[in-house]
Design an enzyme around this catalytic site. Structure first.
Site, PDB file in Angstrom:
ATOM      1  N   HIS A 334       0.770  -1.285  -0.237  1.00 29.08           N
ATOM      2  CA  HIS A 334       0.400  -0.156  -0.101  1.00 29.08           C
ATOM      3  C   HIS A 334       0.815   1.305  -0.183  1.00 29.08           C
ATOM      4  O   HIS A 334       0.097   2.306   0.064  1.00 29.08           O
ATOM      5  CB  HIS A 334      -1.196   0.162   1.404  1.00 29.08           C
ATOM      6  CG  HIS A 334      -2.481   1.174   0.945  1.00 29.08           C
ATOM      7  ND1 HIS A 334      -2.232   1.738  -0.364  1.00 29.08           N
ATOM      8  CD2 HIS A 334      -3.360   0.988   1.766  1.00 29.08           C
ATOM      9  CE1 HIS A 334      -2.918   2.786   0.246  1.00 29.08           C
ATOM     10  NE2 HIS A 334      -4.437   1.530   0.796  1.00 29.08           N
ATOM     11  N   ASP A 338      -3.205   2.398  -4.593  1.00 30.91           N
ATOM     12  CA  ASP A 338      -3.740   2.456  -3.284  1.00 30.91           C
ATOM     13  C   ASP A 338      -4.995   1.262  -3.929  1.00 30.91           C
ATOM     14  O   ASP A 338      -4.774   0.211  -5.332  1.00 30.91           O
ATOM     15  CB  ASP A 338      -4.574   3.758  -3.757  1.00 30.91           C
ATOM     16  CG  ASP A 338      -3.533   4.523  -2.976  1.00 30.91           C
ATOM     17  OD1 ASP A 338      -2.801   4.421  -2.315  1.00 30.91           O
ATOM     18  OD2 ASP A 338      -3.118   6.190  -4.232  1.00 30.91           O
TER      19      ASP A 338
END
Length: 364
Positions: A334, A338
């Site tokens: 992450h 995204d």
């Protein structure tokens, strides 16, 4: 002469007419005159008692044979006589009785069952043992822990209808094996779709250079494929997978997996991956929250393909049908990828697989 009146001599002529003599009694009365009879039918002569009777199918059966059939529970209508004119003989009844006994003694065929039997599991010899950790197992463990500690990992999942893909594979697998010399498994289709989608989603095919503070977006798709072996999970790499067709990917997959299982894989063939695919579904798992390998930002997990009812949109409307369905899981770092990036990539892979436009590459 006697008198006609008294029957005695009277000396005079009797003028009375003699009375009619009374009729003499008879032991049997005369039959009454028959009335005029209508035209009579031919007289029926009672048939003599037969020495034999007729079987249920019209065959001539003697009382002895019929009694024998009754004692043995044999239906004479099912017995074919071998005597003259199809007559059922004693031997025919006995043979039918023996056949019935044999059929009753034979086990009835088991009705087809959809229930699955539990596998026979044998106890492992490792139970109760303390052994030294193999080197390869330690390296794998260290890399997984390092990746988890250094990355912000999470996973996204999509469901994919691969019915068309599986039908194409079934249709082409025999001719493909004869032409290319390798079996056509579902894996090359997933590698092909994943590599194609990587070209349009560079954030998933990249590396974070932490010390330099930079990001490298790769211009090639080197896809690692997780292979289960006796020594542990190993990940040989299909170099330039994005430039290969289905046949090229199938051959590379078979070659690398064979080397892993034969313990002939080289360090160069285990390095250089920019993205990894793990087919956990090959062992029955629906999906897995797989760990992203070091120096990569994403890994794709392929779940088991199972038949499930699914909603299908057609030109005539919405229907429910049995489809081949699977789950695809993308675990990602992450820090760079995204959730929206992961969803877009998974949606692209899903669209390629569901379209199943592989006829040209399969020679169909």
């Amino acid at each position: 002469a006697g008198c006609r009146c008294t029957g005695r001599r009277c000396g005079r002529t009797c003028t009375r007419p003699p009375s009619k003599p009374l009729p003499r009694a008879s032991s049997s009365p005369k039959p009454a005159p028959a009335a005029p009879a209508p035209v009579a039918a031919a007289p029926v002569t009672p048939a003599p008692a037969p020495a034999a009777t007729s079987g249920d199918d019209g065959a001539y059966v003697t009382p002895l044979v019929r009694k024998l059939a009754a004692e043995n529970g044999v239906d004479l209508g099912t017995v074919k006589g071998t005597g003259v004119g199809g007559r059922i003989r004693k031997q025919d009844v006995l043979a039918a009785a023996e056949a019935a006994k044999a059929a009753a003694a034979a086990p009835a065929p088991a009705a087809p069952s959809t229930a699955k039997k539990a596998p026979t599991l044998e106890a492992s010899p490792l139970r109760g043992q303390t052994v030294k950790m193999p080197r390869i197992r330690k390296v794998i463990g260290d890399n997984m822990v390092k990746a988890l500690h250094e990355q912000a990992q999470l996973s996204s999942v999509v469901e994919v209808d691969v019915t068309r893909l599986m039908r194409l594979r079934t249709q082409a697998k025999d001719s493909f094996a004869a032409r290319e010399g390798v079996k056509l498994s579902p894996m090359p289709f997933y590698v092909k779709a994943a590599a194609q989608a990587l070209k349009a989603h560079p954030a998933v095919n990249a590396r974070i250079n932490v010390e330099e503070g930079t990001i490298t977006y790769f211009d090639t798709e080197n896809v690692g494929i997780a292979v289960d072996s006796e020594k542990g999970l190993m990940t040989p790499v299909i170099k330039h997978a994005g430039d290969l067709n289905i046949a090229g990917i199938a051959k590379a997959t078979a070659e690398l997996a064979g080397k892993v299982r034969a313990n002939k894989i080289t360090p160069d063939e285990l390095s250089g991956a920019t993205f990894t695919i793990s087919n956990t579904g090959s062992r029955g798992a629906l999906f897995d929250t797989i760990i992203v390998p070091p120096n990569q930002v994403a890994i794709l997990g392929i779940g088991a393909t199972v038949k499930r009812p699914a909603v299908i949109e057609t030109e005539e409307g919405t229907v429910i049908g049995v489809r081949d369905m699977t789950y695809l899981t993308l675990s990602y770092d992450h820090r760079l990828v995204d959730g929206a990036d992961a969803a877009r990539y998974l949606t692209a892979v899903k669209a390629i697989l569901e379209a199943g436009e592989f006829e040209v590459e399969l020679g169909l």
